[in-house]
Design a protein around this motif. Structure first.
Motif, PDB file in Angstrom:
ATOM      1  N   TRP A 237       0.168 -12.055  -1.322  1.00 26.98           N
ATOM      2  CA  TRP A 237       0.739 -11.389  -2.481  1.00 26.98           C
ATOM      3  C   TRP A 237       0.342  -9.922  -2.508  1.00 26.98           C
ATOM      4  N   ALA A 238      -0.914  -9.634  -2.147  1.00 23.06           N
ATOM      5  CA  ALA A 238      -1.345  -8.235  -2.084  1.00 23.06           C
ATOM      6  C   ALA A 238      -0.504  -7.464  -1.073  1.00 23.06           C
ATOM      7  N   GLN A 239      -0.161  -8.113   0.055  1.00 18.36           N
ATOM      8  CA  GLN A 239       0.673  -7.456   1.053  1.00 18.36           C
ATOM      9  C   GLN A 239       2.053  -7.119   0.480  1.00 18.36           C
ATOM     10  N   PHE A 240       2.589  -8.031  -0.333  1.00 15.56           N
ATOM     11  CA  PHE A 240       3.878  -7.794  -0.964  1.00 15.56           C
ATOM     12  C   PHE A 240       3.815  -6.582  -1.891  1.00 15.56           C
ATOM     13  N   TRP A 241       2.767  -6.490  -2.707  1.00 13.63           N
ATOM     14  CA  TRP A 241       2.651  -5.374  -3.642  1.00 13.63           C
ATOM     15  C   TRP A 241       2.393  -4.062  -2.919  1.00 13.63           C
ATOM     16  N   VAL A 242       1.668  -4.119  -1.791  1.00 10.77           N
ATOM     17  CA  VAL A 242       1.476  -2.916  -0.981  1.00 10.77           C
ATOM     18  C   VAL A 242       2.817  -2.415  -0.454  1.00 10.77           C
ATOM     19  N   ALA A 243       3.658  -3.338   0.001  1.00 12.60           N
ATOM     20  CA  ALA A 243       4.975  -2.948   0.509  1.00 12.60           C
ATOM     21  C   ALA A 243       5.812  -2.296  -0.598  1.00 12.60           C
ATOM     22  N   ILE A 244       5.734  -2.859  -1.818  1.00  8.10           N
ATOM     23  CA  ILE A 244       6.456  -2.267  -2.948  1.00  8.10           C
ATOM     24  C   ILE A 244       5.937  -0.860  -3.233  1.00  8.10           C
ATOM     25  N   TYR A 245       4.609  -0.707  -3.203  1.00  8.15           N
ATOM     26  CA  TYR A 245       4.012   0.602  -3.473  1.00  8.15           C
ATOM     27  C   TYR A 245       4.497   1.625  -2.450  1.00  8.15           C
ATOM     28  N   TYR A 246       4.512   1.251  -1.174  1.00  8.98           N
ATOM     29  CA  TYR A 246       4.954   2.182  -0.146  1.00  8.98           C
ATOM     30  C   TYR A 246       6.438   2.510  -0.286  1.00  8.98           C
ATOM     31  N   LEU A 247       7.225   1.535  -0.695  1.00  7.43           N
ATOM     32  CA  LEU A 247       8.643   1.802  -0.921  1.00  7.43           C
ATOM     33  C   LEU A 247       8.822   2.849  -2.025  1.00  7.43           C
ATOM     34  N   LEU A 248       8.064   2.694  -3.118  1.00  6.03           N
ATOM     35  CA  LEU A 248       8.100   3.680  -4.196  1.00  6.03           C
ATOM     36  C   LEU A 248       7.584   5.035  -3.707  1.00  6.03           C
TER      37      LEU A 248
ATOM     38  N   SER B 168      -3.940   5.269   5.105  1.00  6.97           N
ATOM     39  CA  SER B 168      -4.013   3.888   4.626  1.00  6.97           C
ATOM     40  C   SER B 168      -3.272   2.946   5.571  1.00  6.97           C
ATOM     41  N   LEU B 169      -2.212   3.444   6.186  1.00  4.01           N
ATOM     42  CA  LEU B 169      -1.519   2.656   7.204  1.00  4.01           C
ATOM     43  C   LEU B 169      -2.433   2.387   8.393  1.00  4.01           C
ATOM     44  N   TRP B 170      -3.306   3.341   8.656  1.00  8.55           N
ATOM     45  CA  TRP B 170      -4.248   3.207   9.775  1.00  8.55           C
ATOM     46  C   TRP B 170      -5.446   2.349   9.389  1.00  8.55           C
ATOM     47  N   SER B 171      -5.893   2.455   8.133  1.00  3.06           N
ATOM     48  CA  SER B 171      -7.092   1.741   7.713  1.00  3.06           C
ATOM     49  C   SER B 171      -6.976   1.326   6.240  1.00  3.06           C
ATOM     50  N   PHE B 172      -7.093   0.047   5.992  1.00  7.72           N
ATOM     51  CA  PHE B 172      -6.966  -0.520   4.654  1.00  7.72           C
ATOM     52  C   PHE B 172      -7.984   0.056   3.678  1.00  7.72           C
ATOM     53  N   ARG B 173      -9.138   0.477   4.161  1.00  5.41           N
ATOM     54  CA  ARG B 173     -10.195   0.945   3.273  1.00  5.41           C
ATOM     55  C   ARG B 173      -9.784   2.195   2.492  1.00  5.41           C
ATOM     56  N   TYR B 174      -8.780   2.923   2.996  1.00  3.58           N
ATOM     57  CA  TYR B 174      -8.327   4.129   2.305  1.00  3.58           C
ATOM     58  C   TYR B 174      -7.242   3.856   1.274  1.00  3.58           C
ATOM     59  N   LEU B 175      -6.748   2.619   1.211  1.00  9.41           N
ATOM     60  CA  LEU B 175      -5.685   2.311   0.266  1.00  9.41           C
ATOM     61  C   LEU B 175      -6.118   2.565  -1.169  1.00  9.41           C
TER      62      LEU B 175
END
Length: 518
Positions: free
Chosen positions: A287-298, A325-332
């Motif tokens: 689910w977190a992956q889904f919301w990340v994809a939505i965030y990037y789309l926005l 953040s695409l390179w490393s999740f810790r920067y998200l």
């Protein structure tokens, strides 16, 4: 030259139009915001779960009692890699002392309270900055809800929490000092940046990201035709002051050297925080992956609008943070708390641009009936979470730590050098050091230990030879890893060895003690 100043007036008009929408109906907005933060506080208040927390407070205790150490005081790692020792033991000393002080004064729930307050403060700064940039409720609320959902994935109890707070405050100051309207722009706010930087630099290494983004911001100011020479001088003096302030730590320049030393290291390749923000599903966070994809789309839509408006500084920061953040999740997390107001401001352009009278549409949708629906939804979410028992939980996630095992070892006077899994190392340091010396913990200061450690866990031929060379007196470990149900083979190997005796076991793990000659 980048023609920033040419469209400054039209952008300011759009932002002021959005600001009028944002401030319309103040009491429904603030009541809704209060309910929203209560709901968020409930979901942020979960049992302590981060395995690194324990070695952080063990380090904090050591610093309070004996001062900042030069080498690992627990004897887990040698002092051969000075940069790594300095970074973890010295570079986060303030954060570790804060965590230890809270735990010592108020126990686990005091630490959880800090976590909740910091995450709520980050949301609060996003709201303040978004409204400062003229973002209306129709854009602000969806973005804020999306950020809040993703913030639940960054609830680890470690000095990094303070880094989130300083980053949010740092950019609140930047946005206030860099207002596009000359009547409200005030460079004196920049005086706060070195103070924030000193606190940030002594709490966590994330300060380097703040320094890099400020350099980017000030660099783009050189091409801003609406920025006077005097203002440019103020920005670069502030940047110089921030760079110098970032060196006001026990490590000084080594803080920067560590960043280059980390790139391409074994530590980086074996740490889940360094996977891409689009690989969260590999950790089970679907689910977190889904919301990340939505965030990037926005973010893509917002970036197009910011580019159209030629607002290069917000665009550059949004794109830079999205890229790393695409390179490393810790920067998200930094993308969320730093760039979300810029993302929202870009999306606001969809409502304030064109001939459809969209500000009027947004204003109508943000009147009292709209807020009434929003508050109804928030109350429903709050009640649902309370009924399900998912809100306002405290204490420790005890199944994640060897609580009973540590009590057994302490009560029976067992001591000596112990092999353990990495996730338990911090807790064993906190509870049993110095009588028990763990082999490894989550700090991973010594990269040369990672590969032998893995071989020992799985009892390979190379691992058995390494295990015997280490002359352990104890083995304290779970049956399997937190995310891997496969049983560690070292346990089966020890059952076959006459010099090792199983002295304790429970649902969490086992304790073996050496009874034969070493």
């Amino acid at each position: 030259m980048i023609r920033i100043g040419k469209q400054r007036q039209s952008i300011s008009d759009q932002q002021q139009s959005g600001y009028r929408v944002a401030t319309a109906g103040a009491w429904p907005f603030y009541l809704s915001l209060f309910l929203f933060l209560v709901v968020c506080a409930g979901y942020f208040a979960i049992p302590l779960w981060d395995s690194d927390f324990w070695w952080h407070i063990a380090s904090g205790r050591e610093i309070v009692q004996h001062g900042i150490p030069a080498v690992d005081p627990f004897g887990v790692f040698p002092a051969t890699d000075v940069v790594r020792n300095d970074t973890v033991l010295k570079g986060q000393w303030l954060g570790q002392v804060v965590l230890y002080g809270l735990f010592d004064a108020g126990g686990v729930n005091a630490v959880l309270g800090l976590r909740v307050l910091i995450l709520l403060a980050c949301l609060g700064w996003i709201v303040w900055r978004s409204r400062l940039l003229g973002v209306g409720p129709l854009v602000l609320w969806p973005v804020l809800a999306l950020v809040a959902v993703l913030l639940t994935k960054f609830s680890g109890e470690r000095p990094q929490l303070l880094s989130f707070l300083w980053a949010a405050l740092f950019f609140a100051v930047l946005d206030r000092a860099g207002q596009p309207w000359p009547a409200v722009r005030d460079s004196r706010w920049l005086l706060l940046l070195p103070v924030i930087t000193v606190l940030w630099a002594n709490s966590h290494g994330g300060v380097l990201l703040g320094v890099a983004l400020l350099v980017l911001w000030s660099g783009l100011k050189l091409f801003d035709r609406g920025c006077s020479q005097r203002e440019r001088l103020h920005w670069w003096l502030a940047t110089l002051a921030v760079v110098l302030a970032s060196l006001a730590t026990p490590n000084g320049l080594q803080t920067y050297l560590y960043l280059f030393n980390l790139e391409g290291s074994v530590l980086q390749s074996r740490t889940s925080e360094y996977i891409s923000a689009f690989q969260l599903y590999t950790l089970g966070h679907h689910w977190a992956q889904f919301w990340v994809a939505i965030y990037y789309l926005l973010a893509v839509v917002a970036a197009l609008m910011l580019a159209r408006q030629r607002r290069w500084i917000p665009l550059a920061i949004l794109l830079f943070l999205a890229a790393i953040s695409l390179w490393s999740f810790r920067y998200l997390i930094f993308l969320l708390i730093i760039a979300s107001p810029y993302l929202a401001s870009g999306l606001q352009g969809l409502l304030t641009n064109g001939s459809l009278n969209r500000p009027l549409i947004a204003a109508r949708l943000s009147r009292l009936p709209g807020y009434g629906l929003l508050m109804l939804i928030l109350v429903a979410v709050l009640l649902t979470g309370l009924v399900q028992g998912r809100l306002f939980r405290g204490g420790v996630l005890e199944q994640g730590y060897p609580v009973a095992i540590a009590e057994f070892v302490d009560a029976n006077g067992l001591q000596g050098r112990s092999f353990n899994n990495m996730e338990w190392g911090g807790y064993l340091l906190w509870r049993l050091a110095p009588t028990v010396q763990p082999y490894i913990d989550g700090r991973m200061l010594d990269q040369t230990r990672v590969v032998p450690y893995t071989h020992i866990l799985w009892a390979t031929q190379q691992g058995i030879r390494q295990f015997e060379r280490e002359h352990f007196q104890l083995v304290i470990m779970p049956y399997h890893g937190r995310f891997d149900p496969q049983r560690y083979r070292l346990i089966d190997y020890l059952h076959t060895r006459p010099e090792w005796r199983l002295v304790y076991r429970d649902a969490t793990g086992v304790v073996f003690a050496r009874t034969g000659p070493q």
